[in-house]
Design a protein around this motif. Sequence first.
Motif, mmCIF file in Angstrom:
data_model
loop_
_atom_site.group_PDB
_atom_site.id
_atom_site.type_symbol
_atom_site.label_atom_id
_atom_site.label_comp_id
_atom_site.label_asym_id
_atom_site.label_seq_id
_atom_site.Cartn_x
_atom_site.Cartn_y
_atom_site.Cartn_z
ATOM 1 N N LYS A 1 20.418 47.497 -24.883
ATOM 2 C CA LYS A 1 21.004 48.745 -25.366
ATOM 3 C C LYS A 1 22.349 48.477 -26.019
ATOM 4 O O LYS A 1 22.651 49.031 -27.083
ATOM 5 C CB LYS A 1 21.154 49.725 -24.198
ATOM 6 C CG LYS A 1 21.779 51.034 -24.557
ATOM 7 C CD LYS A 1 20.900 51.882 -25.451
ATOM 8 C CE LYS A 1 21.538 53.235 -25.635
ATOM 9 N NZ LYS A 1 20.816 54.096 -26.536
ATOM 10 N N LEU A 2 23.161 47.611 -25.421
ATOM 11 C CA LEU A 2 24.452 47.267 -26.022
ATOM 12 C C LEU A 2 24.273 46.594 -27.370
ATOM 13 O O LEU A 2 25.022 46.892 -28.323
ATOM 14 C CB LEU A 2 25.248 46.364 -25.080
ATOM 15 C CG LEU A 2 25.764 47.007 -23.802
ATOM 16 C CD1 LEU A 2 26.318 45.942 -22.855
ATOM 17 C CD2 LEU A 2 26.815 48.059 -24.097
ATOM 18 N N ASP A 3 23.304 45.709 -27.479
ATOM 19 C CA ASP A 3 23.036 45.015 -28.748
ATOM 20 C C ASP A 3 22.577 45.988 -29.824
ATOM 21 O O ASP A 3 22.964 45.871 -30.995
ATOM 22 C CB ASP A 3 21.995 43.925 -28.566
ATOM 23 C CG ASP A 3 22.506 42.754 -27.736
ATOM 24 O OD1 ASP A 3 23.746 42.649 -27.538
ATOM 25 O OD2 ASP A 3 21.668 41.964 -27.263
ATOM 26 N N ARG A 4 21.760 46.969 -29.464
ATOM 27 C CA ARG A 4 21.261 47.958 -30.439
ATOM 28 C C ARG A 4 22.383 48.819 -30.975
ATOM 29 O O ARG A 4 22.334 49.273 -32.125
ATOM 30 C CB ARG A 4 20.194 48.855 -29.806
ATOM 31 C CG ARG A 4 18.798 48.320 -29.992
ATOM 32 C CD ARG A 4 17.770 49.331 -29.564
ATOM 33 N NE ARG A 4 17.468 49.056 -28.174
ATOM 34 C CZ ARG A 4 17.245 49.969 -27.229
ATOM 35 N NH1 ARG A 4 17.263 51.226 -27.527
ATOM 36 N NH2 ARG A 4 16.994 49.623 -26.005
ATOM 37 N N GLU A 5 23.404 49.094 -30.153
ATOM 38 C CA GLU A 5 24.498 49.976 -30.582
ATOM 39 C C GLU A 5 25.542 49.260 -31.421
ATOM 40 O O GLU A 5 26.436 49.895 -31.945
ATOM 41 C CB GLU A 5 25.147 50.620 -29.357
ATOM 42 C CG GLU A 5 24.248 51.638 -28.707
ATOM 43 C CD GLU A 5 24.940 52.387 -27.569
ATOM 44 O OE1 GLU A 5 26.055 52.031 -27.190
ATOM 45 O OE2 GLU A 5 24.315 53.337 -27.071
#
Length: 60
Positions: A55-59
């Motif tokens: 999720k952090l990478d996607r944001e």
Amino acid sequence: MPNPKGNPQNFEPAQPKGNEPLTDQLSFRVTKEMKEEVKAKDDPPEFCRQAIQEKLDREK
């Protein structure tokens, strides 16, 4: 007779799976259903770390 103080191997710290040491903790609330699903995984802590990292990478 078993040792009442436990097995000495239980006192050894867990080996981290990544490159960085896992030194901090994070706590948050979830529904009962979410907790049961996560606990049913083979490695619940690693599952949670991967989910948060994705999720952090996607944001970014």
